[in-house]
Design a protein around this motif. Structure first.
Motif, PDB file in Angstrom:
ATOM      1  N   ILE A  53       7.020   9.573 -45.450  1.00 19.09           N
ATOM      2  CA  ILE A  53       7.352   8.164 -45.194  1.00 19.09           C
ATOM      3  C   ILE A  53       8.873   8.001 -45.084  1.00 19.09           C
ATOM      4  O   ILE A  53       9.376   7.263 -44.238  1.00 19.09           O
ATOM      5  N   GLY A  54       9.616   8.733 -45.918  1.00 16.24           N
ATOM      6  CA  GLY A  54      11.068   8.709 -45.827  1.00 16.24           C
ATOM      7  C   GLY A  54      11.536   9.156 -44.443  1.00 16.24           C
ATOM      8  O   GLY A  54      12.388   8.523 -43.811  1.00 16.24           O
ATOM      9  N   ALA A  55      10.960  10.254 -43.942  1.00 21.52           N
ATOM     10  CA  ALA A  55      11.349  10.786 -42.633  1.00 21.52           C
ATOM     11  C   ALA A  55      11.002   9.795 -41.526  1.00 21.52           C
ATOM     12  O   ALA A  55      11.776   9.603 -40.578  1.00 21.52           O
ATOM     13  N   VAL A  56       9.870   9.153 -41.642  1.00 18.24           N
ATOM     14  CA  VAL A  56       9.451   8.186 -40.622  1.00 18.24           C
ATOM     15  C   VAL A  56      10.430   7.006 -40.574  1.00 18.24           C
ATOM     16  O   VAL A  56      10.863   6.591 -39.490  1.00 18.24           O
ATOM     17  N   LEU A  57      10.794   6.492 -41.742  1.00 14.57           N
ATOM     18  CA  LEU A  57      11.649   5.302 -41.754  1.00 14.57           C
ATOM     19  C   LEU A  57      13.089   5.621 -41.370  1.00 14.57           C
ATOM     20  O   LEU A  57      13.711   4.897 -40.584  1.00 14.57           O
ATOM     21  N   ALA A  58      13.629   6.721 -41.906  1.00 14.59           N
ATOM     22  CA  ALA A  58      15.048   6.991 -41.693  1.00 14.59           C
ATOM     23  C   ALA A  58      15.316   7.606 -40.318  1.00 14.59           C
ATOM     24  O   ALA A  58      16.326   7.301 -39.690  1.00 14.59           O
ATOM     25  N   VAL A  59      14.425   8.464 -39.854  1.00 18.52           N
ATOM     26  CA  VAL A  59      14.664   9.183 -38.600  1.00 18.52           C
ATOM     27  C   VAL A  59      13.715   8.711 -37.503  1.00 18.52           C
ATOM     28  O   VAL A  59      14.114   8.468 -36.370  1.00 18.52           O
ATOM     29  N   GLY A  60      12.437   8.580 -37.852  1.00 19.02           N
ATOM     30  CA  GLY A  60      11.419   8.281 -36.845  1.00 19.02           C
ATOM     31  C   GLY A  60      11.604   6.929 -36.190  1.00 19.02           C
ATOM     32  O   GLY A  60      11.710   6.827 -34.964  1.00 19.02           O
ATOM     33  N   LEU A  61      11.646   5.892 -36.992  1.00 24.61           N
ATOM     34  CA  LEU A  61      11.710   4.536 -36.429  1.00 24.61           C
ATOM     35  C   LEU A  61      12.958   4.300 -35.569  1.00 24.61           C
ATOM     36  O   LEU A  61      12.844   3.797 -34.445  1.00 24.61           O
ATOM     37  N   PRO A  62      14.150   4.668 -36.043  1.00 25.35           N
ATOM     38  CA  PRO A  62      15.335   4.470 -35.178  1.00 25.35           C
ATOM     39  C   PRO A  62      15.246   5.238 -33.856  1.00 25.35           C
ATOM     40  O   PRO A  62      15.623   4.713 -32.807  1.00 25.35           O
ATOM     41  N   LEU A  63      14.729   6.475 -33.913  1.00 24.18           N
ATOM     42  CA  LEU A  63      14.638   7.257 -32.679  1.00 24.18           C
ATOM     43  C   LEU A  63      13.555   6.714 -31.747  1.00 24.18           C
ATOM     44  O   LEU A  63      13.688   6.754 -30.519  1.00 24.18           O
ATOM     45  N   LEU A  64      12.491   6.210 -32.354  1.00 25.09           N
ATOM     46  CA  LEU A  64      11.421   5.629 -31.549  1.00 25.09           C
ATOM     47  C   LEU A  64      11.955   4.446 -30.744  1.00 25.09           C
ATOM     48  O   LEU A  64      11.723   4.309 -29.547  1.00 25.09           O
ATOM     49  N   LEU A  65      12.721   3.615 -31.432  1.00 22.90           N
ATOM     50  CA  LEU A  65      13.306   2.459 -30.759  1.00 22.90           C
ATOM     51  C   LEU A  65      14.287   2.914 -29.675  1.00 22.90           C
ATOM     52  O   LEU A  65      14.327   2.372 -28.567  1.00 22.90           O
ATOM     53  N   ALA A  66      15.068   3.951 -29.976  1.00 23.51           N
ATOM     54  CA  ALA A  66      16.031   4.465 -29.002  1.00 23.51           C
ATOM     55  C   ALA A  66      15.315   4.956 -27.748  1.00 23.51           C
ATOM     56  O   ALA A  66      15.720   4.656 -26.619  1.00 23.51           O
ATOM     57  N   GLU A  67      14.227   5.709 -27.964  1.00 16.86           N
ATOM     58  CA  GLU A  67      13.528   6.272 -26.817  1.00 16.86           C
ATOM     59  C   GLU A  67      12.903   5.166 -25.959  1.00 16.86           C
ATOM     60  O   GLU A  67      12.997   5.184 -24.722  1.00 16.86           O
ATOM     61  N   LEU A  68      12.276   4.219 -26.608  1.00 18.39           N
ATOM     62  CA  LEU A  68      11.682   3.102 -25.868  1.00 18.39           C
ATOM     63  C   LEU A  68      12.747   2.336 -25.080  1.00 18.39           C
ATOM     64  O   LEU A  68      12.558   1.980 -23.916  1.00 18.39           O
ATOM     65  N   ALA A  69      13.880   2.087 -25.736  1.00 17.96           N
ATOM     66  CA  ALA A  69      14.927   1.282 -25.102  1.00 17.96           C
ATOM     67  C   ALA A  69      15.524   2.010 -23.896  1.00 17.96           C
ATOM     68  O   ALA A  69      15.782   1.392 -22.855  1.00 17.96           O
ATOM     69  N   MET A  70      15.707   3.329 -24.011  1.00 15.87           N
ATOM     70  CA  MET A  70      16.249   4.074 -22.871  1.00 15.87           C
ATOM     71  C   MET A  70      15.257   4.052 -21.711  1.00 15.87           C
ATOM     72  O   MET A  70      15.639   3.932 -20.556  1.00 15.87           O
ATOM     73  N   GLY A  71      13.969   4.176 -22.050  1.00 19.68           N
ATOM     74  CA  GLY A  71      12.946   4.124 -21.004  1.00 19.68           C
ATOM     75  C   GLY A  71      12.945   2.780 -20.308  1.00 19.68           C
ATOM     76  O   GLY A  71      12.945   2.699 -19.071  1.00 19.68           O
ATOM     77  N   ARG A  72      12.950   1.706 -21.075  1.00 19.49           N
ATOM     78  CA  ARG A  72      12.874   0.395 -20.454  1.00 19.49           C
ATOM     79  C   ARG A  72      14.132   0.092 -19.644  1.00 19.49           C
ATOM     80  O   ARG A  72      14.073  -0.490 -18.562  1.00 19.49           O
ATOM     81  N   ALA A  73      15.272   0.513 -20.182  1.00 17.39           N
ATOM     82  CA  ALA A  73      16.521   0.260 -19.467  1.00 17.39           C
ATOM     83  C   ALA A  73      16.518   0.978 -18.113  1.00 17.39           C
ATOM     84  O   ALA A  73      17.008   0.454 -17.119  1.00 17.39           O
ATOM     85  N   ALA A  74      15.951   2.195 -18.079  1.00 20.25           N
ATOM     86  CA  ALA A  74      15.993   2.980 -16.841  1.00 20.25           C
ATOM     87  C   ALA A  74      14.902   2.552 -15.870  1.00 20.25           C
ATOM     88  O   ALA A  74      15.025   2.785 -14.665  1.00 20.25           O
ATOM     89  N   GLN A  75      13.804   1.965 -16.373  1.00 19.93           N
ATOM     90  CA  GLN A  75      12.650   1.626 -15.524  1.00 19.93           C
ATOM     91  C   GLN A  75      12.262   2.811 -14.647  1.00 19.93           C
ATOM     92  O   GLN A  75      12.025   2.654 -13.438  1.00 19.93           O
ATOM     93  N   GLY A  76      12.188   3.970 -15.268  1.00 24.54           N
ATOM     94  CA  GLY A  76      11.829   5.162 -14.503  1.00 24.54           C
ATOM     95  C   GLY A  76      11.207   6.201 -15.423  1.00 24.54           C
ATOM     96  O   GLY A  76      10.917   5.897 -16.583  1.00 24.54           O
ATOM     97  N   ASP A  77      11.014   7.422 -14.937  1.00 20.48           N
ATOM     98  CA  ASP A  77      10.391   8.463 -15.754  1.00 20.48           C
ATOM     99  C   ASP A  77      11.379   8.991 -16.790  1.00 20.48           C
ATOM    100  O   ASP A  77      12.526   8.532 -16.864  1.00 20.48           O
ATOM    101  N   VAL A  78      10.943   9.986 -17.585  1.00 19.65           N
ATOM    102  CA  VAL A  78      11.744  10.430 -18.723  1.00 19.65           C
ATOM    103  C   VAL A  78      13.086  11.042 -18.301  1.00 19.65           C
ATOM    104  O   VAL A  78      14.100  10.871 -18.992  1.00 19.65           O
ATOM    105  N   THR A  79      13.121  11.720 -17.158  1.00 18.91           N
ATOM    106  CA  THR A  79      14.406  12.320 -16.772  1.00 18.91           C
ATOM    107  C   THR A  79      15.432  11.233 -16.460  1.00 18.91           C
ATOM    108  O   THR A  79      16.613  11.373 -16.734  1.00 18.91           O
ATOM    109  N   ARG A  80      14.951  10.116 -15.902  1.00 22.62           N
ATOM    110  CA  ARG A  80      15.879   9.004 -15.666  1.00 22.62           C
ATOM    111  C   ARG A  80      16.255   8.330 -16.963  1.00 22.62           C
ATOM    112  O   ARG A  80      17.391   7.898 -17.170  1.00 22.62           O
TER     113      ARG A  80
END
Ligand code: PHE
Length: 443
Positions: free
Chosen positions: A47-74
């Protein structure tokens, strides 16, 4: 980008992404990894790993995807189009294909068990002797391969339907069903005499386990695997989300939903295991040997078995779809039509899965690092590939993305935004590096 597919709205996006997160990782993998790493103590570190590392990175990945409006390489090139780190996107495409190749093999096992329990249920037969049954099945040169192919065909079928009509529709039906099934299974398991020992195992920390570095590595790897982080799934799914849908609430819902699902699944599995006097530390075979033995002994066990494997198979399907979509979206970005992309990537995954499908039969003698092929690939992925790619994503989002742009995209507001940035910039890379170096014996 005109004409790109999109989710119908925020709910469809959340259900699909939760469907990606909730999978074999929450049930099959979580239960045996927790069993091997001290139960309650593991849960705490997890649970510690999920909150400290997982959640922030999850948000980062989603935000980069939405900002690019494209596939993962974009998506991963979006913050810094010329920086060499952008190639983490290609690593994610390759990684998602590799994961899917063995994921589909295990998912194929669940289909086979589902069929067996369905047959027993229809014929009113008790379940067969589990250990011998499993050993015979996975050693067979053909059966595991055939079920791997069957599962991939299902995955291909849904993904070929596209974002809304295929992936989103499937998740809208399957996700509520999964929630109800796992709660029902846990309620039944908890009512068995002797269930308390299983609850204690899952929830009571054995502090001595905290002294072992491998517990931290296992927890970090499990957090990445279970959230579906670092393989581009979140970036890809985020890329189909229209602007204007808020991300932070979605990220929290996905993270908590994923952890909660693993917990409730644990409350279905461990009480049943302990109630029948079995050992929880059984490795990957836990769900396929120990549980069927439990089902064979408990009242209404065939029905319980059927429900359990239906749960496992459907959860696996919604995750497999997301893994396939990473490479499909990438191929479509190169100009291929969806059907062609799905057929091409699907065939590649089918072929790559063959060694894993045979790893307990014809190829049983081939080992890496003392593990069978499938087990070795799974460990390689969760212990090294995911954390290394996760490190890259943290650097891209935390160091290469302009501060004001990043903060605007994650939509957290100034105070939480600062906290998020500290987490992806310093905490996540430091934790990942430390755990990796320690596990390699270098720190
Ligand atoms: N999160 C999925 C599970 O728990 C597996 C997965 C891994 C999905 C990596 C996407 C990316 O089963």
């Amino acid at each position: 980008m005109n004409g790109r597919e999109q989710w119908s709205g925020r709910l469809g996006f959340i259900l699909a992404t939760l469907g990606s997160a909730v999978g074999l990782g929450n049930i099959w993998r979580f239960s045996y990894v927790a069993g091997e790493n001290g139960g309650g103590a593991f849960l705490l570190v997890y649970i510690g790993a999920v909150l400290a590392v997982g959640l922030p990175l999850l948000l980062a990945e989603l935000a980069m995807g939405r900002a690019a409006q494209g596939d993962v390489t974009r998506a991963f090139a979006h913050p810094a189009p010329r920086n060499p780190l952008r190639h983490v996107g290609l690593l994610a495409v390759a990684g998602s294909i590799l994961i899917l190749s063995y994921y589909s093999v295990i998912a194929g096992w669940t289909l086979r068990y589902l069929a067996t329990y369905a047959g027993d249920l229809a014929a009113g037969r008790p379940a067969a002797d589990a250990a011998a049954d499993f050993a015979g099945f996975i050693a067979d040169p053909l059966a595991p391969l055939a079920w791997h192919v069957a599962f991939m065909l299902l995955t291909i079928l849904v993904t070929a339907g596209g974002i809304r009509r295929g992936i989103e529709s499937a998740n809208r039906v399957i996700m509520p069903l999964l929630g109800l099934t796992v709660i029902g299974l846990a309620a039944y398991a908890l009512s068995l005499p002797g269930a308390g020992a299983g609850v204690a195992f899952l929830l009571m920390p054995d502090w001595s386990a905290l002294g072992e570095p491998r517990v931290y590595l296992a927890a970090l790897g499990q957090a990445f695997f279970s959230l579906g982080l670092a393989m581009g799934v979140l970036a890809t799914y985020g890329g189909y989300l229209a602007r204007g849908h808020r991300l932070p609430g979605a990220a929290v819902a996905i993270t908590f939903g994923d952890v909660l699902f693993a917990l409730v699944a644990g409350l279905a599995i461990f009480p049943a295991v302990f109630a029948f006097g079995m050992a929880p530390e059984q490795g990957p075979a836990l769900a396929f040997v120990v549980l069927p033995e439990v089902f064979a002994r408990m009242p209404a066990g065939v029905l319980f078995g059927f429900a359990f494997f239906a749960l496992l198979a459907l959860a696996a399907l919604t995750s497999a779809i997301s893994l396939l979509e990473v490479a499909v979206a990438w191929a479509m970005g190169l100009g291929l039509r969806r059907r062609t992309a799905v057929a091409g990537v699907g065939t590649l995954v089918l072929l790559l899965g063959i060694p894993s499908a045979l790893s307990f039969g014809v190829l049983a003698d081939v080992t890496l690092d003392g593990r069978g092929l499938l087990d070795a690939i799974d460990h390689m992925v969760s212990d090294y590939l995911l954390p290394i790619a996760g490190f890259g994503i943290a650097v891209i989002a935390g160091w290469l993305w302009r501060r004001d742009e990043a903060l605007a995209e994650v939509e957290l507001g100034p105070r939480l935004g600062r906290l998020w940035r500290l987490a992806v910039r310093y905490l996540a890379p430091a934790v990942i590096a430390l755990i990796l170096l320690r596990s390699l014996g270098l720190a």
